[in-house]
Design a protein around this motif. Structure first.
Motif, PDB file in Angstrom:
ATOM      1  N   ALA A 146      -5.775  49.972 -29.717  1.00 34.96           N
ATOM      2  CA  ALA A 146      -5.444  50.247 -28.314  1.00 34.96           C
ATOM      3  C   ALA A 146      -6.679  50.524 -27.464  1.00 34.96           C
ATOM      4  O   ALA A 146      -6.657  50.322 -26.242  1.00 34.96           O
ATOM      5  CB  ALA A 146      -4.481  51.428 -28.235  1.00 34.96           C
ATOM      6  N   SER A 147      -7.771  50.972 -28.089  1.00 37.11           N
ATOM      7  CA  SER A 147      -8.984  51.311 -27.333  1.00 37.11           C
ATOM      8  C   SER A 147      -9.560  50.109 -26.577  1.00 37.11           C
ATOM      9  O   SER A 147     -10.264  50.287 -25.566  1.00 37.11           O
ATOM     10  CB  SER A 147     -10.048  51.872 -28.274  1.00 37.11           C
ATOM     11  OG  SER A 147     -10.376  50.939 -29.288  1.00 37.11           O
ATOM     12  N   PHE A 148      -9.259  48.907 -27.047  1.00 37.33           N
ATOM     13  CA  PHE A 148      -9.779  47.713 -26.367  1.00 37.33           C
ATOM     14  C   PHE A 148      -9.182  47.541 -24.972  1.00 37.33           C
ATOM     15  O   PHE A 148      -9.737  46.807 -24.151  1.00 37.33           O
ATOM     16  CB  PHE A 148      -9.536  46.460 -27.211  1.00 37.33           C
ATOM     17  CG  PHE A 148     -10.477  46.319 -28.363  1.00 37.33           C
ATOM     18  CD1 PHE A 148     -11.780  45.887 -28.183  1.00 37.33           C
ATOM     19  CD2 PHE A 148     -10.068  46.653 -29.646  1.00 37.33           C
ATOM     20  CE1 PHE A 148     -12.656  45.764 -29.252  1.00 37.33           C
ATOM     21  CE2 PHE A 148     -10.938  46.538 -30.731  1.00 37.33           C
ATOM     22  CZ  PHE A 148     -12.240  46.096 -30.529  1.00 37.33           C
ATOM     23  N   ALA A 149      -8.069  48.193 -24.687  1.00 35.16           N
ATOM     24  CA  ALA A 149      -7.477  48.101 -23.351  1.00 35.16           C
ATOM     25  C   ALA A 149      -8.402  48.683 -22.298  1.00 35.16           C
ATOM     26  O   ALA A 149      -8.388  48.270 -21.129  1.00 35.16           O
ATOM     27  CB  ALA A 149      -6.118  48.814 -23.317  1.00 35.16           C
ATOM     28  N   GLU A 150      -9.238  49.658 -22.696  1.00 33.45           N
ATOM     29  CA  GLU A 150     -10.097  50.359 -21.740  1.00 33.45           C
ATOM     30  C   GLU A 150     -11.450  49.686 -21.537  1.00 33.45           C
ATOM     31  O   GLU A 150     -12.003  49.727 -20.442  1.00 33.45           O
ATOM     32  CB  GLU A 150     -10.317  51.806 -22.204  1.00 33.45           C
ATOM     33  CG  GLU A 150      -9.046  52.618 -22.328  1.00 33.45           C
ATOM     34  CD  GLU A 150      -8.319  52.742 -20.998  1.00 33.45           C
ATOM     35  OE1 GLU A 150      -9.008  52.894 -19.963  1.00 33.45           O
ATOM     36  OE2 GLU A 150      -7.079  52.665 -20.989  1.00 33.45           O
ATOM     37  N   ASN A 151     -12.004  49.098 -22.578  1.00 28.68           N
ATOM     38  CA  ASN A 151     -13.381  48.588 -22.449  1.00 28.68           C
ATOM     39  C   ASN A 151     -13.474  47.065 -22.509  1.00 28.68           C
ATOM     40  O   ASN A 151     -14.565  46.514 -22.706  1.00 28.68           O
ATOM     41  CB  ASN A 151     -14.286  49.204 -23.527  1.00 28.68           C
ATOM     42  CG  ASN A 151     -14.024  48.637 -24.919  1.00 28.68           C
ATOM     43  OD1 ASN A 151     -12.914  48.179 -25.208  1.00 28.68           O
ATOM     44  ND2 ASN A 151     -15.037  48.673 -25.774  1.00 28.68           N
ATOM     45  N   THR A 152     -12.350  46.363 -22.358  1.00 27.10           N
ATOM     46  CA  THR A 152     -12.356  44.902 -22.430  1.00 27.10           C
ATOM     47  C   THR A 152     -12.041  44.298 -21.064  1.00 27.10           C
ATOM     48  O   THR A 152     -11.047  44.650 -20.433  1.00 27.10           O
ATOM     49  CB  THR A 152     -11.340  44.383 -23.464  1.00 27.10           C
ATOM     50  OG1 THR A 152     -11.671  44.931 -24.751  1.00 27.10           O
ATOM     51  CG2 THR A 152     -11.361  42.867 -23.546  1.00 27.10           C
ATOM     52  N   THR A 153     -12.898  43.396 -20.636  1.00 29.66           N
ATOM     53  CA  THR A 153     -12.742  42.685 -19.365  1.00 29.66           C
ATOM     54  C   THR A 153     -12.487  41.213 -19.650  1.00 29.66           C
ATOM     55  O   THR A 153     -13.201  40.603 -20.447  1.00 29.66           O
ATOM     56  CB  THR A 153     -14.024  42.815 -18.508  1.00 29.66           C
ATOM     57  OG1 THR A 153     -14.311  44.195 -18.296  1.00 29.66           O
ATOM     58  CG2 THR A 153     -13.865  42.102 -17.173  1.00 29.66           C
ATOM     59  N   VAL A 154     -11.477  40.658 -19.014  1.00 25.21           N
ATOM     60  CA  VAL A 154     -11.212  39.225 -19.163  1.00 25.21           C
ATOM     61  C   VAL A 154     -12.080  38.454 -18.167  1.00 25.21           C
ATOM     62  O   VAL A 154     -11.988  38.666 -16.953  1.00 25.21           O
ATOM     63  CB  VAL A 154      -9.720  38.893 -18.922  1.00 25.21           C
ATOM     64  CG1 VAL A 154      -9.503  37.382 -18.963  1.00 25.21           C
ATOM     65  CG2 VAL A 154      -8.859  39.583 -19.973  1.00 25.21           C
ATOM     66  N   ILE A 155     -12.946  37.616 -18.694  1.00 28.79           N
ATOM     67  CA  ILE A 155     -13.740  36.699 -17.870  1.00 28.79           C
ATOM     68  C   ILE A 155     -13.565  35.303 -18.467  1.00 28.79           C
ATOM     69  O   ILE A 155     -14.093  35.013 -19.546  1.00 28.79           O
ATOM     70  CB  ILE A 155     -15.237  37.078 -17.846  1.00 28.79           C
ATOM     71  CG1 ILE A 155     -15.428  38.513 -17.312  1.00 28.79           C
ATOM     72  CG2 ILE A 155     -16.024  36.087 -16.981  1.00 28.79           C
ATOM     73  CD1 ILE A 155     -16.872  38.988 -17.317  1.00 28.79           C
ATOM     74  N   HIS A 156     -12.788  34.487 -17.795  1.00 28.42           N
ATOM     75  CA  HIS A 156     -12.548  33.137 -18.312  1.00 28.42           C
ATOM     76  C   HIS A 156     -13.851  32.343 -18.369  1.00 28.42           C
ATOM     77  O   HIS A 156     -14.721  32.486 -17.488  1.00 28.42           O
ATOM     78  CB  HIS A 156     -11.556  32.393 -17.415  1.00 28.42           C
ATOM     79  CG  HIS A 156     -10.160  32.909 -17.517  1.00 28.42           C
ATOM     80  ND1 HIS A 156      -9.496  33.483 -16.457  1.00 28.42           N
ATOM     81  CD2 HIS A 156      -9.286  32.950 -18.557  1.00 28.42           C
ATOM     82  CE1 HIS A 156      -8.279  33.832 -16.830  1.00 28.42           C
ATOM     83  NE2 HIS A 156      -8.130  33.528 -18.107  1.00 28.42           N
ATOM     84  N   ASN A 157     -13.986  31.510 -19.384  1.00 24.65           N
ATOM     85  CA  ASN A 157     -15.124  30.600 -19.448  1.00 24.65           C
ATOM     86  C   ASN A 157     -15.170  29.749 -18.185  1.00 24.65           C
ATOM     87  O   ASN A 157     -14.130  29.400 -17.612  1.00 24.65           O
ATOM     88  CB  ASN A 157     -15.008  29.663 -20.654  1.00 24.65           C
ATOM     89  CG  ASN A 157     -15.339  30.358 -21.954  1.00 24.65           C
ATOM     90  OD1 ASN A 157     -16.017  31.381 -21.963  1.00 24.65           O
ATOM     91  ND2 ASN A 157     -14.871  29.809 -23.061  1.00 24.65           N
TER      92      ASN A 157
END
Length: 363
Positions: A146-157
């Motif tokens: 669940a921790s990835f919800a806080e430090n993950t940003t979606v940046i499409h290629n």
């Protein structure tokens, strides 16, 4: 008074050129043009990636981070980080992320890692920030921790939005691959690996009507090549299939294709889909991973159930039956790429994340 450029160390554990490596090269070009940053690349020795970066004139260190038999290279990476003192380390691919984030944590350097695939979260747990190349990748990581919800940003290629091919070049390519004027071209591009689904494409070809003048181009190389050639032989499809080695100017292959198909079992996003749509070529792809974040059925492409040769064959046959509709969708797909998946948009979001890590206000 001049300001010293901010050092960025790009770490990747591969030396071949696939989707993740292509993304790194595009990012590297943007960093070169952006005088605010000074990139230094760490990559696997002896591959095409090394040769391309060498031609770009970017400082580069060759280390094998993929094979634990070369564990001394992990210590050499630690020494390099201490020596270069990068303000940000940006790691790519699983092993690159694992070792860079571990050393970053031990030595006190911030690490941004890009997750290019639907992979195990443990490779990215120690990264300060994670870039997921699609919402599908982020969701996959969050399901594991669940921790990835806080430090993950979606940046499409992103990709360059222009790559033109003239008619004379397309004529030369048809002659080079011995394609008759009446043959329709279906192209599948990627590493020859079961996950990429070339065997699904071959079986779909077998399911098409015999009187349909079609040639399947299988572009790429990889561990599944001999199996695919054997399958083509067993299905008696030799005259209808051409194996093409990796190409430096893939956009030319896309441009002469009637359909580009992406029959993958799993895809984080798919550079092939983006590159084919950029050339306004009709795309039929598996409804898997991040592909639906690009393809909207009946608007800019066609999605089919993954690992289903009959469904793929049906979509191809229907596409040829109403090809004008497919061409119209492909033009919409081209606009989708220009509006949402340009390298400029991708780089701006990545740059802003660097600034966030550095604690620099974003203008």
């Amino acid at each position: 008074m001049t300001t010293e450029a901010v050092k960025i160390m790009l770490v990747i554990s591969s030396g071949a050129i696939g989707g993740g490596e292509t993304h790194l090269l595009l990012l590297l070009k943007c960093l070169q043009a952006d005088k605010y940053f000074a990139p230094h690349v760490v990559c696997h020795p002896g591959g095409e990636l090394e040769r391309v970066i060498g031609r770009m004139g970017v400082p580069m260190t060759l280390l094998n981070l993929e094979d634990l038999r070369h564990s001394l290279d992990i210590f050499r990476l630690a020494q390099l980080i201490r020596q270069e003192q990068p303000r940000v380390i940006h790691a790519h691919l699983n092993r690159g992320a694992l070792w860079a984030s571990l050393l970053g944590k031990l030595l006190g350097f911030p690490v941004v890692s890009t997750a290019h695939g639907l992979t195990r979260a443990l490779y990215y747990r120690l990264s300060n920030q994670v870039i997921a190349v699609s919402n599908a990748v982020k969701d996959h990581l969050v399901k594991q921790a669940a921790s990835f919800a806080e430090n993950t940003t979606v940046i499409h290629n992103g990709i360059p939005t222009k790559a033109s091919v003239n008619r004379e070049r397309m004529k030369q390519l048809r002659e080079q691959y011995l394609l008759s004027p009446e043959e329709k071209i279906i192209t599948v591009v990627g590493k020859l690996h079961p996950n990429k689904g070339q065997h699904i494409a071959v079986r779909a070809l077998k399911a098409l009507p015999k009187n349909l003048p079609v040639r399947l181009l299988i572009v790429g190389d990889g561990p599944d090549e001999s199996n695919l050639k054997e399958l083509v032989k067993v299905l008696s499809l030799g005259p209808k299939v051409t194996f093409v080695p990796p190409q430096p100017r893939l956009y030319e292959i896309y441009a002469m294709s009637d359909f580009v198909i992406v029959p993958s079992k799993n895809e984080a996003l798919s550079m092939v889909v983006l590159e084919a749509l950029r050339q306004a070529r009709p795309v039929i792809a598996s409804d898997t991973g991040g592909i639906p974040e690009i393809i909207r059925p009946k608007f800019n492409g066609t999605l089919v159930e993954r690992e289903n040769p009959q469904a793929l064959a049906k979509a191809i046959e229907e596409g040829f039956r109403d090809y004008r509709r497919c061409e119209k969708m492909a033009l919409s797909g081209q606009k989708t790429v220009v509006d949402n998946f340009s390298i400029e948009k991708c780089y701006l979001a990545t740059r802003n994340l660097y600034l966030k890590v550095l604690g620099v206000p974003i203008a």
